[in-house]
Motif scaffolding. Structure first.
Motif, PDB file in Angstrom:
ATOM      1  N   LEU A 200      -2.386   9.212  -6.090  1.00  0.00           N
ATOM      2  CA  LEU A 200      -2.051   7.665  -5.904  1.00  0.00           C
ATOM      3  C   LEU A 200      -1.619   6.738  -7.383  1.00  0.00           C
ATOM      4  O   LEU A 200      -1.286   6.109  -7.972  1.00  0.00           O
ATOM      5  CB  LEU A 200      -2.293   7.490  -4.392  1.00  0.00           C
TER       6      LEU A 200
ATOM      7  N   SER B 295       0.584  -1.174   0.172  1.00  0.00           N
ATOM      8  CA  SER B 295      -0.290   0.172   0.027  1.00  0.00           C
ATOM      9  C   SER B 295       1.252   0.830  -0.002  1.00  0.00           C
ATOM     10  O   SER B 295       1.937   1.554   0.252  1.00  0.00           O
ATOM     11  CB  SER B 295      -1.221  -0.109   1.047  1.00  0.00           C
TER      12      SER B 295
ATOM     13  N   CYS C 109      -5.663  11.708  -4.069  1.00  0.00           N
ATOM     14  CA  CYS C 109      -5.819  10.761  -5.205  1.00  0.00           C
ATOM     15  C   CYS C 109      -5.325  10.669  -6.423  1.00  0.00           C
ATOM     16  O   CYS C 109      -5.225   9.397  -7.367  1.00  0.00           O
ATOM     17  CB  CYS C 109      -7.406  11.055  -5.149  1.00  0.00           C
TER      18      CYS C 109
ATOM     19  N   LYS D 298      -7.401  -0.551  -7.563  1.00  0.00           N
ATOM     20  CA  LYS D 298      -6.330  -1.718  -8.023  1.00  0.00           C
ATOM     21  C   LYS D 298      -6.881  -2.660  -8.447  1.00  0.00           C
ATOM     22  O   LYS D 298      -8.132  -2.429  -8.383  1.00  0.00           O
ATOM     23  CB  LYS D 298      -6.639  -1.876  -5.964  1.00  0.00           C
TER      24      LYS D 298
ATOM     25  N   ILE E 257      -8.544   8.250   0.590  1.00  0.00           N
ATOM     26  CA  ILE E 257      -7.554   7.485  -0.071  1.00  0.00           C
ATOM     27  C   ILE E 257      -8.078   6.181   0.548  1.00  0.00           C
ATOM     28  O   ILE E 257      -7.978   5.507  -1.082  1.00  0.00           O
ATOM     29  CB  ILE E 257      -5.849   7.757   1.229  1.00  0.00           C
TER      30      ILE E 257
ATOM     31  N   VAL F 168      -8.102   4.136  -3.196  1.00  0.00           N
ATOM     32  CA  VAL F 168      -6.597   3.555  -3.253  1.00  0.00           C
ATOM     33  C   VAL F 168      -8.087   1.812  -3.363  1.00  0.00           C
ATOM     34  O   VAL F 168      -7.066   1.323  -4.683  1.00  0.00           O
ATOM     35  CB  VAL F 168      -6.113   2.999  -2.398  1.00  0.00           C
TER      36      VAL F 168
END
Ligand code: PEP
Ligand code: MN
Length: 356
Positions: A310, A116, A307, A356, A348, A352
Motif C-alpha cells: 500500500l 481508501s 503495508c 496518508k 492496515i 494506512v
C-alpha cells in the motif's frame, strides 16, 4: 596506380555525398507523409508498407550486393528515418500512459465512495454455502465490498480439487447477493465466459492464463470488468500487452494484479515484484492490486508486506480467507482464518493512516 586509387576514392566520396543527399531528400518526403498521416489520424509505422518497399528493392537489385546485405542497408535507413521522426516500430498501446486514453479507477468502475484501498478477500475456492456465508458476513461487517472465490480451479495436479463449477458460481452469486458484495471469480475457458458473466461481477483471468489470447479476447467482449493476473514468468510489458487484448476487444475495465513471479527463491511461494506496482502506475492508466496470498504463500509476513504494497500505492490487495484454513481443499497453508484476517485489517488501518 597511386593516381588511380585517388581517382577511385574521389568517386566514392562523390557517391557518398549523393547517397547522403538522397537519404535526406527521402527524410523530407517522410516528413510530408507524417503530416498527412496526422491529418487522417493514421498510424505512422506501417509494417506492410515497409515489407512492400523491401520487396520492390529486391526485385530491382542487379547486384553485386545480394538481397540480405541490401536489406541490412535499407533497414538501417528505415530505422534512422523513424528515429528522426520520433516514431517507434511498436504500436502504441492503448493501456500505456503515453496514449491519451483515460481508464476508470476501481472505485469509479463500481461507483464506490472514498479513496481508501480496495480489499478483496475470500476463500481460494467455493467449497460449500456455510463457509462462504461465514466469510461474507464477516466482510459485510467490516465494510469490505469484494468477495473472491474460485469455482473453476486451475490445479497443478489433475487429481486435486478442481472446483464446484456452475454449482460454485450459484453459491457465490446467492451469498454475495444476500450480503451485498461484489464477486470475483476465475474463468479458465472461453466457453465459460458467458456463463460466468451471468453469475459474477468481475472475471478473473489467472496467472496461468495471462497469455491465453483467445480467453483475453473473449473477456474483452464481455461487459464485466476483468481482473488480470500477471503470469508467473511474464514481464510487466507482457502483462500490459495482455491487458491490451482485453481493451482493444472492447472492455476498458481492466484491473491488473501482481501476484508474484517465479524466481530461484524458495522462502516464498513466488517472488512478489513490488516494483511492478509503481512501474505499472507510471506506465499504464490501469489500476493495480496485489494478491498477497499467492505471491507469499505464507501468512507470517503478510502484515508487513500488505503495508509495503500500500505504501507503493497499489490500489488494493487480495487475500485468501477461509473460516477453517486447515480444512481447505486448496491452498490451505496460505489462507488466513477470520481472526488472522481481522488482525491484518487492524494493521492496515493503523498503517494506512500513517501513510496518508
Ligand atoms: C487464484 O487467485 O485463485 C489463483 C489461482 O491465482 P493465480 O492465478 O495468481 O495463481
Ligand atoms: Mn488459491
Amino acid at each position: 596506380m597511386g593516381k588511380n586509387l585517388k581517382a577511385l576514392r574521389q568517386e566514392i566520396d562523390d557517391i557518398n555525398l549523393s547517397i547522403l543527399d538522397l537519404i535526406n531528400k527521402r527524410t523530407l518526403l517522410l516528413q510530408q507523409i507524417g503530416k498527412l498521416k496526422d491529418e487522417y489520424s493514421m498510424e505512422y509505422f506501417d509494417t506492410e508498407r515497409e515489407a512492400k518497399m523491401l520487396e520492390n528493392i529486391f526485385n530491382h537489385n542487379r547486384g553485386p550486393l545480394y538481397n540480405e546485405l541490401v536489406k541490412d542497408i535499407f533497414n538501417s535507413i528505415f530505422s534512422s528515418s523513424l528515429k528522426y521522426m520520433g516514431i517507434t516500430r511498436e504500436k502504441k498501446l492503448l493501456v500505456s500512459s503515453k496514449s491519451q486514453e483515460k481508464f476508470k479507477t476501481i472505485r469509479e468502475i463500481f461507483d464506490l465512495p472514498d479513496d481508501s484501498p480496495i480489499i478483496v478477500a475470500g476463500p481460494c475456492a467455493v467449497e460449500n454455502i456455510e463457509y462462504l456465508e461465514k466469510i461474507a458476513r464477516f466482510l459485510r461487517d467490516k465494510n469490505i465490498r469484494f468477495i473472491r472465490a474460485g469455482a473453476y480451479k486451475p490445479r497443478t495436479s489433475p487429481y486435486d480439487f478442481q472446483g464446484m463449477r456452475e454449482d460454485g458460481l450459484k453459491i457465490l452469486h446467492d451469498v454475495a447477493k444476500e450480503y451485498q458484495l461484489y464477486t470475483i471469480t476465475e474463468v479458465v475457458d472461453t466457453r465459460d465466459v458467458e456463463l460466468v458473466s451471468k453469475y459474477v461481477d468481475v472475471l478473473q483471468i489467472g496467472a496461468r492464463n495471462m497469455q491465453n489470447f483467445e480467453l483475453l479476447k473473449e473477456a474483452g467482449r464481455s461487459t464485466r470488468p476483468v481482473l488480470l493476473k500477471r503470469g508467473i514468468s511474464a514481464t510487466i510489458q507482457e502483462l500490459m500487452c495482455a491487458a491490451e487484448y482485453v481493451v482493444v476487444n472492447g472492455n476498458r475495465n481492466v484491473i491488473l494484479c501482481e501476484r508474484g513471479i517465479r524466481t530461484f527463491e524458495t522462502k516464498t511461494r513466488n517472488t512478489l515484484d513490488i516494483s511492478a506496482v509503481p512501474i505499472i502506475k507510471k506506465e499504464t492508466g490501469l489500476p493495480i492490486i496485489v494478491d498477497l496470498s499467492h505471491s507469499l504463500g505464507r501468512k507470517d509476513i503478510i502484515k508487513s508486506i500488505a503495508c509495503a504494497v500500500l505504501a507503493a500505492e497499489a490500489d488494493g490487495i487480495m487475500v485468501e480467507v477461509h473460516p477453517y484454513p486447515e480444512l481447505a481443499l486448496s491452498d490451505s497453508k496460505q489462507q488466513l482464518n477470520l481472526e488472522e484476517f481481522d488482525d491484518l485489517l487492524s494493521s492496515i488501518n493503523r498503517n494506512v493512516n500513517v501513510l496518508k
